[in-house]
Design an enzyme around this catalytic site. Structure first.
Site, short mmCIF file in Angstrom:
data_model
loop_
_atom_site.label_atom_id
_atom_site.label_comp_id
_atom_site.label_asym_id
_atom_site.label_seq_id
_atom_site.Cartn_x
_atom_site.Cartn_y
_atom_site.Cartn_z
N CYS A 118 0.82 -1.23 0.00
CA CYS A 118 0.00 0.00 0.00
C CYS A 118 0.84 1.27 0.00
O CYS A 118 0.32 2.36 -0.21
CB CYS A 118 -0.96 0.00 1.18
N HIS A 258 -3.43 6.84 3.11
CA HIS A 258 -3.86 5.58 2.49
C HIS A 258 -5.24 5.23 3.03
O HIS A 258 -5.50 5.38 4.23
CB HIS A 258 -2.84 4.48 2.82
N ASN A 288 -10.62 -0.06 -0.28
CA ASN A 288 -9.16 -0.06 -0.29
C ASN A 288 -8.65 -0.58 -1.63
O ASN A 288 -8.73 -1.77 -1.91
CB ASN A 288 -8.66 -0.94 0.87
O1 UT7 Z 1 -4.14 -1.62 3.17
C1 UT7 Z 1 -3.17 -2.34 3.88
C2 UT7 Z 1 -3.22 -2.06 5.31
N1 UT7 Z 1 -4.40 -2.66 5.90
C3 UT7 Z 1 -5.01 -2.09 6.92
O2 UT7 Z 1 -4.59 -1.02 7.33
C4 UT7 Z 1 -6.16 -2.80 7.57
C5 UT7 Z 1 -6.07 -2.69 9.07
N2 UT7 Z 1 -7.10 -3.43 9.78
C6 UT7 Z 1 -8.41 -3.10 9.74
O3 UT7 Z 1 -8.81 -2.18 9.04
C7 UT7 Z 1 -9.36 -3.85 10.64
O4 UT7 Z 1 -8.62 -4.65 11.52
C8 UT7 Z 1 -10.39 -4.75 9.86
C9 UT7 Z 1 -11.40 -3.87 9.15
C10 UT7 Z 1 -9.64 -5.63 8.85
C11 UT7 Z 1 -11.15 -5.64 10.83
O5 UT7 Z 1 -11.80 -4.84 11.81
P1 UT7 Z 1 -11.62 -5.19 13.36
O6 UT7 Z 1 -12.41 -4.19 14.09
O7 UT7 Z 1 -10.15 -5.26 13.65
O8 UT7 Z 1 -12.31 -6.59 13.46
P2 UT7 Z 1 -11.68 -8.01 13.88
O9 UT7 Z 1 -10.81 -8.53 12.81
O10 UT7 Z 1 -11.13 -7.92 15.27
O11 UT7 Z 1 -12.98 -8.89 13.96
C12 UT7 Z 1 -14.01 -8.60 14.90
C13 UT7 Z 1 -15.15 -9.55 14.66
C14 UT7 Z 1 -14.72 -11.02 14.53
O12 UT7 Z 1 -15.72 -11.81 15.10
P3 UT7 Z 1 -15.53 -12.45 16.57
O13 UT7 Z 1 -14.30 -13.29 16.48
O14 UT7 Z 1 -15.35 -11.26 17.49
O15 UT7 Z 1 -16.78 -13.19 16.78
C15 UT7 Z 1 -14.72 -11.25 13.04
O16 UT7 Z 1 -14.94 -12.59 12.69
O17 UT7 Z 1 -15.79 -9.22 13.42
C16 UT7 Z 1 -15.87 -10.39 12.61
N3 UT7 Z 1 -15.82 -9.99 11.21
C17 UT7 Z 1 -16.91 -9.65 10.51
N4 UT7 Z 1 -18.22 -9.62 10.85
C18 UT7 Z 1 -19.08 -9.22 9.89
C19 UT7 Z 1 -14.72 -9.87 10.42
N5 UT7 Z 1 -15.09 -9.46 9.19
C20 UT7 Z 1 -16.44 -9.33 9.23
C21 UT7 Z 1 -17.40 -8.93 8.28
N6 UT7 Z 1 -18.70 -8.89 8.65
N7 UT7 Z 1 -17.06 -8.57 7.03
#
Ligand code: UT7
Length: 333
Positions: A118, A258, A288
């Site tokens: 990125c 970004h 993204n």
């Molecule tokens: O471009 C390159 C650089 N990338 C980034 O900068 C991305 C950085 N990370 C992020 O933006 C965030 O971490 C994400 C958007 C990828 C994820 O958000 P989060 O708030 O960190 O969520 P998480 O991964 O901790 O997941 C929380 C919950 C999980 O469920 P449980 O285990 O708490 O039951 C996931 O399974 O949300 C669940 N989950 C979803 N639920 C509904 C993950 N994806 C989804 C989804 N819809 N699409």
């Protein structure tokens, strides 16, 4: 110490190219177990563009470069160099820059690909500016182009909702003293590699039936680890450049981070004590797009008349590697 170039180099035109197909959060909710509410509150994304099968990064990249050339009133033959910034090259080789060169008809240009995930566009910008400052070339087309749909698993909700396809481009040229790229900062730290990667398909793990079955040709991300590093480093590099150039954040006209997550962008903005109006933001419409987020958000700000000659602009990137960095520009046109 600032990284001011020996010769001033700036962006003299920008362009973009997106596929026509719009995919909404509701469309995604029919494909994986997700909801508009989750995607909107966790990421700020509403829409993204996806290519039709057979469209590669060079198709989008050449479209963006053609637009930038048109807006500059420049022919493709005026280009000396094309830097294609991408994590999704059309093929492993030849480089996507060669395919873009042929598609735009830049008969006098050389070129190469640059992959810093990125941060690719940002690193491409400073590389192109450095080439011009060295006196070896005059006009460089830097293209950030990615077809992310080619490398994420459309059945995995953790990644399927996050990405879009697109391309942005910038023309770099020598500019007046005191304008253009005033400073930049770039970093790389390979200890971040496991947190965001595509594990197979390269030399360490070539494609095999086993790697395909294990879905190792898709993006794998540990989101929270990437999240906290992205917030910290995008804010840190931006602040560092402003401090060492004695610029108060209030003097900035535009902050172009970004676009991976609106919460990351807002957190970086808060650390710089800047209001939302100063942030270029297209994540709701395009999600993204990896190498294309910064050049397309910048282009849309230029088209909207938000940047004029003399304005101070900061670009900030963070991506897989980890790679990160920032660029401070005084808008030159
Ligand atoms: O471009 C390159 C650089 N990338 C980034 O900068 C991305 C950085 N990370 C992020 O933006 C965030 O971490 C994400 C958007 C990828 C994820 O958000 P989060 O708030 O960190 O969520 P998480 O991964 O901790 O997941 C929380 C919950 C999980 O469920 P449980 O285990 O708490 O039951 C996931 O399974 O949300 C669940 N989950 C979803 N639920 C509904 C993950 N994806 C989804 C989804 N819809 N699409």
């Amino acid at each position: 110490m600032t990284r001011r170039l020996a010769t001033p180099v700036g962006i003299t035109a920008t362009g973009e190219c997106f596929p026509d197909r719009i995919v909404t959060n509701e469309d995604l909710a029919k494909m994986v177990n997700t909801s508009d509410e989750w995607i909107t509150t966790r990421t700020g994304m509403k829409l993204r563009r996806w290519v039709e099968p057979g469209v590669g990064s060079s198709d989008l990249g050449s479209g963006a470069l053609k637009m930038a050339l048109d807006r500059r009133g420049m022919g493709a033959d005026d280009l000396d160099c094309i830097i294609a910034c991408t994590v999704t090259p059309d093929m492993m080789f030849p480089c996507t820059a060669a395919l873009i060169q042929q598609k735009v008809g830049a008969s006098k240009a050389f070129g190469f690909d640059l992959n810093a995930a990125c941060s690719s566009f940002l690193f491409g910008l400073t590389t192109g500016a450095g080439l011009i400052a060295s006196g070896t070339v005059k006009r460089v087309g830097v293209v950030g182009c990615d077809v992310m749909t080619s490398i994420f698993d459309k059945s995995d909700r953790n990644t399927a909702v996050l990405f879009g396809d697109g391309a942005g481009a910038a023309i770099l040229e020598p500019v007046e003293e005191g304008y253009g790229l005033l400073d930049y900062e770039q970093q790389i730290d390979g200890s971040g590699a496991p947190y965001l990667c595509m594990p197979a398909g390269g030399s360490a793990k070539p494609a095999s039936h086993a790697t395909v079955d294990a879905k190792e040709h898709f993006v794998h991300q540990q989101g929270q680890e990437v999240f906290k590093n992205a917030v910290r480093e995008m804010a840190n590099v931006s602040r560092l450049m402003l401090d060492r150039n004695n610029i108060d954040p209030k003097e900035l006209t535009l902050f172009v981070p970004h676009q991976a997550n609106l919460r990351i962008m807002d957190a970086a903005l808060k650390r710089l004590e800047l209001p939302r109006e100063k942030m270029a933001c297209n994540i709701a419409e395009y999600a993204n797009t990896t190498s294309a987020t910064i050049p397309t958000a910048l282009h849309q700000s230029v088209v909207a008349g938000k940047v004029k000659k003399g304005d101070l602009v900061v670009l900030a990137a963070f991506g897989a590697g980890f790679t990160w960095g920032g660029a401070l520009l005084r808008w030159a046109v």
